[in-house]
Scaffold this active site. Structure first.
Site, PDB file in Angstrom:
ATOM      1  N   LYS A 177       0.834  -1.207   0.000  1.00 46.22           N
ATOM      2  CA  LYS A 177       0.000   0.000   0.000  1.00 46.22           C
ATOM      3  C   LYS A 177       0.866   1.253   0.000  1.00 46.22           C
ATOM      4  CE  LYS A 177      -4.403  -1.501   1.869  1.00 46.22           C
ATOM      5  NZ  LYS A 177      -5.382  -1.440   2.936  1.00 46.22           N
TER       6      LYS A 177
ATOM      7  N   LYS B 295      -4.829 -10.744  -5.918  1.00 51.86           N
ATOM      8  CA  LYS B 295      -6.076 -11.050  -5.199  1.00 51.86           C
ATOM      9  C   LYS B 295      -7.191 -10.090  -5.611  1.00 51.86           C
ATOM     10  CE  LYS B 295      -5.528  -8.170  -1.121  1.00 51.86           C
ATOM     11  NZ  LYS B 295      -5.755  -7.955   0.278  1.00 51.86           N
TER      12      LYS B 295
ATOM     13  N   LYS C 178     -10.787  -4.512  -3.134  1.00 46.24           N
ATOM     14  CA  LYS C 178     -11.673  -3.345  -3.170  1.00 46.24           C
ATOM     15  C   LYS C 178     -11.018  -2.189  -3.915  1.00 46.24           C
ATOM     16  CE  LYS C 178     -13.454  -4.188   1.502  1.00 46.24           C
ATOM     17  NZ  LYS C 178     -13.195  -3.886   2.903  1.00 46.24           N
TER      18      LYS C 178
HETATM   19  P1  TYM Z   1     -10.368  -6.522   4.989  1.00 50.48           P
HETATM   20  O1  TYM Z   1     -11.469  -5.593   5.362  1.00 50.48           O
HETATM   21  O2  TYM Z   1      -9.371  -6.084   3.986  1.00 50.48           O
HETATM   22  O3  TYM Z   1     -10.961  -7.895   4.494  1.00 50.48           O
HETATM   23  C1  TYM Z   1     -11.994  -8.569   5.208  1.00 50.48           C
HETATM   24  C2  TYM Z   1     -11.797 -10.060   5.104  1.00 50.48           C
HETATM   25  O4  TYM Z   1     -11.785 -10.453   3.736  1.00 50.48           O
HETATM   26  C3  TYM Z   1     -10.628 -11.263   3.481  1.00 50.48           C
HETATM   27  N1  TYM Z   1     -10.232 -11.050   2.084  1.00 50.48           N
HETATM   28  C4  TYM Z   1     -10.093 -12.044   1.197  1.00 50.48           C
HETATM   29  N2  TYM Z   1     -10.230 -13.375   1.318  1.00 50.48           N
HETATM   30  C5  TYM Z   1     -10.045 -14.132   0.205  1.00 50.48           C
HETATM   31  N3  TYM Z   1      -9.725 -13.587  -1.011  1.00 50.48           N
HETATM   32  C6  TYM Z   1      -9.572 -12.262  -1.171  1.00 50.48           C
HETATM   33  N4  TYM Z   1      -9.290 -11.751  -2.357  1.00 50.48           N
HETATM   34  C7  TYM Z   1      -9.754 -11.417  -0.027  1.00 50.48           C
HETATM   35  N5  TYM Z   1      -9.694 -10.067   0.168  1.00 50.48           N
HETATM   36  C8  TYM Z   1      -9.980  -9.864   1.467  1.00 50.48           C
HETATM   37  C9  TYM Z   1      -9.602 -10.788   4.478  1.00 50.48           C
HETATM   38  O5  TYM Z   1      -8.620 -11.760   4.707  1.00 50.48           O
HETATM   39  C10 TYM Z   1     -10.472 -10.546   5.698  1.00 50.48           C
HETATM   40  O6  TYM Z   1     -10.698 -11.751   6.397  1.00 50.48           O
HETATM   41  N6  TYM Z   1      -7.204  -6.074   8.815  1.00 50.48           N
HETATM   42  C11 TYM Z   1      -8.391  -6.714   8.370  1.00 50.48           C
HETATM   43  C12 TYM Z   1      -9.604  -6.402   9.229  1.00 50.48           C
HETATM   44  C13 TYM Z   1      -9.371  -6.586  10.693  1.00 50.48           C
HETATM   45  C14 TYM Z   1      -9.406  -7.819  11.377  1.00 50.48           C
HETATM   46  C15 TYM Z   1      -9.167  -7.474  12.742  1.00 50.48           C
HETATM   47  C16 TYM Z   1      -9.611  -9.142  10.986  1.00 50.48           C
HETATM   48  C17 TYM Z   1      -9.128  -5.602  11.581  1.00 50.48           C
HETATM   49  N7  TYM Z   1      -8.992  -6.118  12.825  1.00 50.48           N
HETATM   50  C18 TYM Z   1      -9.109  -8.467  13.726  1.00 50.48           C
HETATM   51  C19 TYM Z   1      -9.559 -10.128  11.986  1.00 50.48           C
HETATM   52  C20 TYM Z   1      -9.298  -9.785  13.322  1.00 50.48           C
HETATM   53  C21 TYM Z   1      -8.734  -6.237   6.962  1.00 50.48           C
HETATM   54  O7  TYM Z   1      -8.311  -5.200   6.551  1.00 50.48           O
HETATM   55  O8  TYM Z   1      -9.619  -7.014   6.305  1.00 50.48           O
END
Ligand code: TYM
Length: 329
Positions: free
Chosen positions: A112, A194, A197
């Site tokens: 990023k 991947k 968004k």
């Molecule tokens: P975020 O909001 O980017 O994504 C949410 C969830 O979606 C999964 N994900 C994917 N899984 C499979 N293929 C993909 N292309 C893909 N893109 C996203 C992510 O692995 C995630 O499970 N930091 C985290 C949010 C967070 C969090 C936490 C998660 C903040 N605190 C505590 C667990 C525990 C995030 O940015 O996810």
């Protein structure tokens, strides 16, 4: 006592099927076996610039998608991260125990910050995994169900828990990641990376709120190859990705799927995949829209959830402050 699972999704951009398969799809399955806490992690979203109006709407939309997908609000806690200030208290404390070197090695930060450039990469973007560790550790979490891209962040949470316990005595549970092999959905227009968004083209992803027509179009345009053989071959990334989605939705084995489509072309397979996707996604979209119509009810759910989360988190913060010698009591 059931073990605890904690996870969250950022309310930034549109939630897509990569997010769905990496998280909510599995949360639904584990909610019977664990005591689950699911957060809408709005503080994470502001590590990059957001429009305040969009952010507020997305907080409600993401929470509504959790519920519309079948997360049971009676058995689990659903809450909004910024409503529980203890996350920020622990965040500061853990920041003081996190090293510049380990945070610099986080691949997501490297990607990023490379995209944004040094002068546009916030300190929040750099410290983001420490906030994620705080989310997890506050609740004595045993398992963190996420997609593969969050693995490194969970490793940091484990290191921080162990570091704290070693220096100040047993305080935090050391959490385990709960990552399914196929929790890795690639971009439909570019299966090398991947599904994301932030990808520029809307043909990169299928959003949960997409109409049926959009789903049809996006699968039609999804990149494959010229082989026209519907087989799980990791080298043929486009068709492999579509087959992975098919496998998740159908619950069939790879052999069964290959047998089903033997001698059929990609067009035939794509049509079946589209039907499966629509039957999974469109009820969630319709439920979400109807939940969002009753703003008071979703607000109440989130307030109740945040109150429950605050009670748990506060107990933990008192213990942590005592261990560190902070405060007056
Ligand atoms: P975020 O909001 O980017 O994504 C949410 C969830 O979606 C999964 N994900 C994917 N899984 C499979 N293929 C993909 N292309 C893909 N893109 C996203 C992510 O692995 C995630 O499970 N930091 C985290 C949010 C967070 C969090 C936490 C998660 C903040 N605190 C505590 C667990 C525990 C995030 O940015 O996810």
């Amino acid at each position: 006592m059931k073990q605890i699972a904690f996870s969250g999704i950022q309310p930034s951009g549109n939630l897509h099927i990569g997010n769905y398969f990496g998280s909510i799809f599995n949360w639904k399955k584990i909610q019977n076996n664990y005591s689950c806490i699911f957060s809408v992690v709005d503080l994470h979203s502001i590590t990059v610039k957001q429009s305040p109006i969009d952010l507020k709407n997305k907080i409600f939309e993401v929470a509504a998608i959790y519920i519309a997908s079948g997360i049971d609000i009676k058995r689990n806690i659903i809450f909004v991260q910024s409503e529980v200030k203890q996350h920020l208290e622990l965040f500061w404390i853990l920041n003081c125990m996190s090293y510049f070197g380990e945070l610099s090695r986080m691949t997501q930060f490297k990607d990023k910050s490379k995209r944004l450039g040094k002068d546009q990469s916030s300190a929040g973007l750099f410290n983001y995994p420490v906030l994620m560790a705080s989310d997890i550790l506050l609740y004595d979490t045993n398992f963190v169900p996420v997609g593969y891209d969050q693995k490194q962040h969970i490793e940091l949470a484990r290191d921080l828990a162990e570091r704290f316990n070693k220096n100040f005595g047993e305080t935090f549970n050391v959490p385990e990641p709960l990552i399914k092999d196929d929790a890795k959905i690639m971009g439909l227009d570019n299966p090398e990376n991947k599904m994301s968004k932030s990808a520029k083209s809307k043909y990169n992803r299928i959003d949960i709120m997409d109409s049926n027509d959009e789903i049809v179009n996006k699968i039609k345009k999804a990149v494959t190859d010229n082989v026209q053989d519907v087989k799980f071959d990791k080298k043929r990334k486009g068709i492999y990705n579509l087959l992975t989605i098919y496998k998740l939705l159908s619950g069939m084995s790879e052999n069964e799927i290959e047998h089903n489509f033997s001698g059929k072309n990609y067009g035939y397979f794509k049509k079946d995949l589209t039907d499966l996707l629509i039957s999974e996604i469109s009820p969630i979209r319709e439920n979400t829209l109807s939940i969002l119509k009753n703003k008071n009810s979703i607000e109440k759910i989130l307030e109740d959830g945040s109150k429950k989360a605050r009670n748990i988190a506060n107990k933990k913060i008192i213990t942590v402050k005592n261990k560190l010698g902070l405060g007056i009591n």
